[in-house]
Design a protein around this motif. Sequence first.
Motif, PDB file in Angstrom:
ATOM      1  N   PHE A  44      29.897  14.330  31.475  1.00  0.00           N
ATOM      2  CA  PHE A  44      30.151  12.907  31.287  1.00  0.00           C
ATOM      3  C   PHE A  44      28.831  12.195  31.065  1.00  0.00           C
ATOM      4  N   THR A  45      28.890  11.135  30.280  1.00  0.00           N
ATOM      5  CA  THR A  45      27.720  10.307  29.985  1.00  0.00           C
ATOM      6  C   THR A  45      28.157   8.854  29.972  1.00  0.00           C
ATOM      7  N   GLY A  46      27.209   7.966  30.129  1.00  0.00           N
ATOM      8  CA  GLY A  46      27.527   6.547  30.047  1.00  0.00           C
ATOM      9  C   GLY A  46      26.287   5.691  30.009  1.00  0.00           C
ATOM     10  N   ASN A  47      26.464   4.480  29.510  1.00  0.00           N
ATOM     11  CA  ASN A  47      25.398   3.478  29.537  1.00  0.00           C
ATOM     12  C   ASN A  47      25.922   2.195  30.176  1.00  0.00           C
ATOM     13  N   GLY A  48      26.605   2.361  31.300  1.00  0.00           N
ATOM     14  CA  GLY A  48      27.166   1.228  32.022  1.00  0.00           C
ATOM     15  C   GLY A  48      28.660   1.082  31.865  1.00  0.00           C
ATOM     16  N   GLY A  49      29.281   2.003  31.141  1.00  0.00           N
ATOM     17  CA  GLY A  49      30.708   1.902  30.868  1.00  0.00           C
ATOM     18  C   GLY A  49      31.574   2.598  31.907  1.00  0.00           C
ATOM     19  N   THR A  50      32.880   2.500  31.685  1.00  0.00           N
ATOM     20  CA  THR A  50      33.887   3.065  32.567  1.00  0.00           C
ATOM     21  C   THR A  50      34.842   3.912  31.735  1.00  0.00           C
ATOM     22  N   ALA A  51      35.188   5.102  32.247  1.00  0.00           N
ATOM     23  CA  ALA A  51      36.133   5.984  31.560  1.00  0.00           C
ATOM     24  C   ALA A  51      36.849   6.839  32.594  1.00  0.00           C
ATOM     25  N   SER A  52      38.033   7.316  32.225  1.00  0.00           N
ATOM     26  CA  SER A  52      38.797   8.199  33.093  1.00  0.00           C
ATOM     27  C   SER A  52      39.550   9.198  32.221  1.00  0.00           C
TER      28      SER A  52
END
Length: 137
Positions: A44-52
């Motif tokens: 998983f990766t992110g730049n401040g986001g939300t995912a499920s």
Amino acid sequence: MKNILKFSLFALTLTLFIACSDDDGPTAQITINSETTGDLGGDFTGNGGTASETFTWQNARTTADYNADITATASGVLLMNIKDADGTEVLNRTLGNTPEPDSFSGVTSAGTAGEWTVTITVTNFSGDGSFSVSAGN
């Protein structure tokens, strides 16, 4: 009058383009890397986001070994939730909001063998990480 109309149309088009463009907003992504041995893993990766994301996984045993590791800012949160074939929760672990610990691992509670579900959720997540789940002992 003609120039004013052209300028107004240009300004409206520019405003709509700016209002609809969200390329720089926070994002997060979860991917699965299934192995031929029946183990389940992903990144998983992110730049401040939300995912499920929820994945199904065949577990011939009544427990599962799990592991998660993150490199994230203090604001990122990872949640791993695992349910057995009956839909009973056998694991609910959270990682984040502090620099340490940056990983967890262990064995789930006992459940019913069969098709299990694994839900990975990242919230306000900046950074990257990985997870794995395999049949318990």
